[in-house]
Design an enzyme around this catalytic site. Structure first.
Site, PDB file in Angstrom:
ATOM      1  N   CYS A 281      61.161  36.535   8.786  1.00  0.00           N
ATOM      2  CA  CYS A 281      62.308  36.118   9.597  1.00  0.00           C
ATOM      3  C   CYS A 281      62.798  37.267  10.463  1.00  0.00           C
ATOM      4  O   CYS A 281      63.447  37.057  11.489  1.00  0.00           O
ATOM      5  CB  CYS A 281      63.427  35.580   8.712  1.00  0.00           C
TER       6      CYS A 281
ATOM      7  N   LYS B 233      64.808  26.225  -6.734  1.00  0.00           N
ATOM      8  CA  LYS B 233      63.823  25.322  -6.122  1.00  0.00           C
ATOM      9  C   LYS B 233      63.037  26.109  -5.089  1.00  0.00           C
ATOM     10  O   LYS B 233      63.514  26.381  -3.993  1.00  0.00           O
ATOM     11  CB  LYS B 233      64.505  24.134  -5.443  1.00  0.00           C
TER      12      LYS B 233
ATOM     13  N   GLU C 178      70.414  31.555   5.447  1.00  0.00           N
ATOM     14  CA  GLU C 178      69.745  32.472   6.375  1.00  0.00           C
ATOM     15  C   GLU C 178      68.673  31.664   7.065  1.00  0.00           C
ATOM     16  O   GLU C 178      67.767  31.113   6.423  1.00  0.00           O
ATOM     17  CB  GLU C 178      69.155  33.662   5.619  1.00  0.00           C
TER      18      GLU C 178
END
Length: 998
Positions: free
Chosen positions: A791, A676, A757
């Site tokens: 990130c 997804k 994460e």
């Protein structure tokens, strides 16, 4: 390349000239003899470096750091830290010098004074002056010795447009003052006249890359325009003053663009008849022969010669290391003798075409110079077309011997401040102390026959260029090589792919359920964040019922996929990797258009996706072997089995690499997997789905399930038949998934595994010993690359007080020099943020920052598209909102601290622990960061983004996430259930010897 046999044509004359020159260099030795005899401290340091390889490394590292140290106590402390390493064997003189208990003590002060003075003395041997006035005195002495000169301005790396303009301005000033001084110089016929022509008395050497802070082969056109403008200004000034200009050559990546720029400018009518211009070529590069031939043909068309300075090359280590790190072909010869051989072939080619190009032979190797002289004599080359060059402070006796024979000698004279000159000094020290250095071999009285032997092309260099050797033999796969955009063919291919993909925009992409595309009621338009009017693709969104069908299909496919041998599953991943490599340019283009990632950021992501496939394939084969621990009469088998149905929820910021890594890890472990993707990156995920299907993933084993995260995604997380969820995204969503997955649903017979994460608030510490060139460039790239939407991006930089102002000033100017614009433009360094919601959220944080801190920079950004200009805040409290909360945009908080301890406290003072960085040349600071910096990935003296599979497994702890590191040796274990089987194989008191008979 010219054949080996042709070397002999000038050999007898070469030997005679070389022996005469060699004898001259061995009379009244230069400073090398002083090093042995007088043993001043600067000479002692060179001696130490030559006698002890371990000490050589540490000594040169200390010298590199020395100019940034601001007190004698700091110098003394760093001396001890560098030179007291366990693997360094210290000479007695150094042991005595370092024998102090306290850096503030009198012995410490003496040690600091001694070594500082010795280093300055070393520097002054190789650097002709720190001011123009000092340089003028130096060159006037050279002229008394009948030597010409060329002046090179040492300086900081040009990382801002202010510095690029300053570089040009300083050269203009240098030209004016040198030519003004030259008015009083008497003519020296040997160097100022040739063949009845007056030669410029003043020459300077410049680097084209310093004319533009964003010099980038990917943006060849933009770089060329910027550089050409400044080059023209300098050339006009030189003509006005009667001075000569020589263009130096630097790293291999810039070579082709440098040559292209010079060919363009020097073919213009204004400059076409100028012969007082030159360019450098480097013999250690494999393709320099082709470059020289190209310049010869160009010079024939131009009609007026320029000078080619032929040198061996000064960046061998750097070029070799970069090639290995990038998995590129090695551009340089691997053996010094091969470089010497190529130098002679190039010398001959250049001199035999002296009517088209003038030659300047730069070398301290007596044989290399003698070979050039032999050719010049045999061909009776006019004096204007041929000169010999040496570096200031090196091969002094050779230079004087050549002067005595009547040749024009030019000395390359660097000048500038000691701090920016340190990198130049280190290169000279490396050259002087290398085992292969001619100067060192001559010093050590190597037999004349060996010193003057004909150089031969070594077998490993006779073959076509190959990938750099992979010294990391523990990595069980061949990593993908990023695209080298210095290659025009590759650059053109990738830029063209963007336009090709643009013609495919607007198509519809449907979910894949049990191997079939399924129609949906709802669709979402994926937009180009650089231009939201452009619909990249229309993506069908699954309903809850269709999601249930996908999970049911996965459950049904699981038994067969579980039994599929690991080698077959791994083979599918390797086929997928090959398909990605074949479609690299196209995949990059989709990232540019769907997620606003510039090509330079997108290409390494394709490499990462490929590496995930190949690495996890190899890892699964390793794990599939299991572990056996047998004893007599008993077998013990430890092996792994897949978990079942696996749901992957991937982010948009690494739209290919992260979904690929999570998905193929799950698949190769034997799990049936649903992907997804984030809505804003669904088209790229659809391309990944196409690749996995083409690679041979069976129906039901992999399914592409784009859907609304808040409804359908949440439903799949809670579904009782889902065994594990792998998520990358925000902390808020990650924590909700973690909580929902922990609830046991009706009919659920397992506890779900969650890998999450969830981002970071990443800090880079910059201490007072840092290399500011590296630190500023590294922080700017880490903070503003992909608009701060990684990130791993740097959102806080913690700077120690002594360098705070200097660092902030350069950082602001460096950031101002970054072009903000559409991701499809090759000059763009900062593209858009992902969507309007992100844009509004980031702008809200900027407004909050204005309440908490000082705005040092808020750059403008295009109005059309989701752009936010890079923003830098200073005077930020470590506890401020902008220093604590993840912003996920181009916003950087700069925090000032007084001590390294305070820096560590600030760095660790958040809820996150993902990535962190340190710029320092202080060993104790480096060690402390290694021990105490609370991050999953710590990067020292480099940027903190761009983790590479296997080399830098990626992931954090605290609220940055849960689970093992992606791309690491234990990542696949999370997708597997371990099982152990123990069997008693005894039968009536006997057992097979090897346990095989049961």
């Amino acid at each position: 390349m010219v054949t080996q046999a042709s070397n002999t044509a000038y050999e007898s004359k070469t030997q005679a000239i070389a022996r005469q020159l060699l004898a001259a260099t061995r009379e009244n030795r230069s400073f090398f003899a002083q090093m042995r005899d007088q043993m001043r401290w600067d000479d002692k340091m060179l001696g130490f470096a030559m006698s002890n390889p371990g000490l050589r490394v540490q000594l040169f590292r200390f010298i590199d750091c020395l100019p940034s140290l601001q007190s004698k106590a700091e110098i003394a402390r760093h001396m001890q830290e560098y030179l007291s390493q366990e693997d360094v064997e210290l000479p007695s003189a150094l042991k005595g010098l370092l024998n102090f208990a306290n850096a503030d003590s009198m012995p410490g002060q003496v040690a600091a004074t001694t070594v500082t003075g010795a280093t300055e003395a070393l520097a002054h041997k190789y650097i002709s002056g720190e001011t123009i006035q000092q340089v003028i005195k130096t060159v006037e002495q050279l002229r008394k010795d009948k030597m010409a000169f060329t002046i090179d301005l040492l300086g900081e790396a040009v990382i801002t447009e202010v510095e690029a303009q300053s570089y040009l301005d300083r050269y203009m000033e240098l030209l004016e003052q040198l030519t003004a001084a030259s008015q009083s110089w008497k003519t020296v016929p040997q160097i100022d006249e040739a063949d009845g022509e007056a030669l410029p008395k003043v020459q300077v050497s410049v680097k084209l890359t310093a004319f533009y802070s964003q010099f980038d082969p990917l943006d060849a056109k933009g770089s060329q325009e910027q550089v050409c403008d400044r080059a023209r200004i300098l050339l006009r000034k030189a003509k006005e003053l009667g001075a000569a200009i020589h263009f130096d050559m630097e790293q291999y990546a810039y070579k082709d663009l440098t040559i292209a720029i010079l060919k363009e400018v020097l073919m213009e009518e204004e400059f076409r008849t100028r012969s007082d211009i030159g360019v450098t070529l480097q013999a250690y590069l494999r393709d320099t022969e082709q470059d020289l031939k190209g310049l010869i043909e160009w010079a024939k068309q131009r009609g007026t010669p320029i000078t080619i300075r032929l040198v061996k090359g000064a960046y061998w280590d750097q070029e070799t290391i970069k090639a290995e790190q990038q998995h590129w072909d090695v551009p340089v010869f691997q053996r010094k003798e091969s470089t010497d051989y190529n130098f002679e072939q190039l010398t001959r080619l250049l001199l035999e075409n002296h009517e088209y190009l003038y030659a300047a032979i730069g070398s301290h190797n007596v044989r290399s110079q003698a070979y050039a002289i032999a050719i010049a004599q045999e061909l009776n080359i006019p004096r204007r077309r041929f000169e010999l060059q040496v570096l200031y402070g090196m091969a002094d006796k050779l230079a004087k011997a050549l002067v005595a024979q009547g040749y024009r000698i030019r000395v390359y004279c660097p000048y500038g401040d000691l701090i920016p000159g340190m990198s130049y000094l280190i290169r000279r020290l490396l050259e002087n102390t290398a085992n292969t250095s001619f100067l060192r071999q001559n010093l050590e009285d190597k037999p004349t026959e060996e010193l003057l032997a004909i150089p031969k092309l070594q077998p490993e260099d006779a073959q076509p260029a190959a990938h750099a050797p992979n010294h990391s033999s523990n990595i069980p796969f061949s990593p993908a090589a990023d695209t080298d955009y210095a290659q025009a063919v590759k650059r053109a291919e990738h830029l063209a792919a963007v336009e090709t993909v643009r013609q495919q925009l607007g198509q519809t992409y449907l979910p894949i359920v049990n191997g079939e595309r399924v129609n949906t009621l709802d669709f979402v338009d994926s937009l180009n964040p650089s231009n939201p009017d452009e619909v990249v693709g229309r993506v069908g969104l699954l309903t809850v019922e269709q999601a249930d069908q996908a999970i049911a299909a996965a459950k049904a496919a699981f038994p067969a996929w579980k039994k599929t041998p690991a080698k077959e599953r791994a083979a599918i991943l390797r086929r997928a990797a090959d398909l990605m490599e074949a479609r690299r340019a196209e995949l990059c283009a989709w990232m540019v258009l769907e997620t606003g990632k510039v090509l330079g950021q997108g290409d390494p992501e394709v490499s990462e996706a490929i590496d995930f496939c190949r690495y996890y394939a190899a890892e699964m084969e390793r794990l599939d072997a299991g572990v056996n621990y047998d004893v007599v009469g008993e077998t013990n088998r430890y092996h792994y089995q897949p978990r079942g149905v696996s749901l992957i929820i991937s982010p948009w910021n690494f739209p290919l690499a992260i979904p690929t890594g999570m998905t193929v890890a799950s698949l190769v472990a034997g799990n049936c997997t649903l992907l997804k993707p984030a809505e804003t990156a669904s088209v790229i995920a659809a391309k990944l789905a196409e690749i996995l299907e083409e690679a041979g993933i069976p129906k039901g084993v992999f399914q592409y399930v784009p859907s609304k995260g808040s409804t359908v995604g949440a439903h799949m997380v809670k579904h009782p038949d889902v065994h594990m969820i792998t998520f990358t995204g925000s902390q808020e969503v990650g924590c909700r998934i973690y909580a929902d997955a922990a609830i046991l649903q009706p009919g659920q017979r397992h506890l779900k595994r969650v890998i999450a994460e969830m981002g970071g608030k990443n800090a880079i510490i910059v201490d007072e010993s840092a290399d500011l060139d590296q630190a500023v460039a590294g922080v700017a790239y880490s903070a503003f690359g992909y608009s701060g939407q990684k990130c791993s991006a740097c959102s806080r930089v913690i700077v120690l007080e002594p360098i705070y102002e200097a660092f902030v000033h350069r950082l602001v100017e460096a950031t101002k020099s970054l072009h903000v614009g559409s991701a499809d433009q090759p000059d763009t360094k900062v593209g858009p943020v992902i969507d309007a919601a992100a844009q509004n959220r980031i702008k809200a944080y900027i407004e909050k920052g204005k309440e908490e801190a000082t705005v040092a920079l808020e750059m403008p950004a295009p109005n059309h598209g989701y752009f936010v200009g890079p923003t830098i805040f200073t005077n930020v409290s470590p506890t401020a909102k902008i220093a604590q909360e993840e912003i996920f945009g181009p916003v950087l908080a700069v925090i000032r601290v007084k001590t390294f301890e305070e820096a560590m406290e600030a760095a660790n003072g958040t809820l996150f622990a993902l990535t962190g960085g340190l710029y320092s040349r202080t060993p104790s600071h480096i060690q402390r960061a290694q021990d105490e910096f609370e991050v999953g990935n710590l990067y020292i003296n480099r940027g903190i983004t761009g983790a590479i599979v296997a080399r830098q497994p990626f992931g954090g702890f605290k609220l940055s996430g849960v689970g093992s590191k992606a791309g690491g040796p234990d990542y696949l274990l999370q997708f597997l259930e371990p099982r152990h089987i123990s069997e008693n194989i005894q039968r009536q008191g006997f057992a097979p010897i090897d346990g095989a008979e049961q």
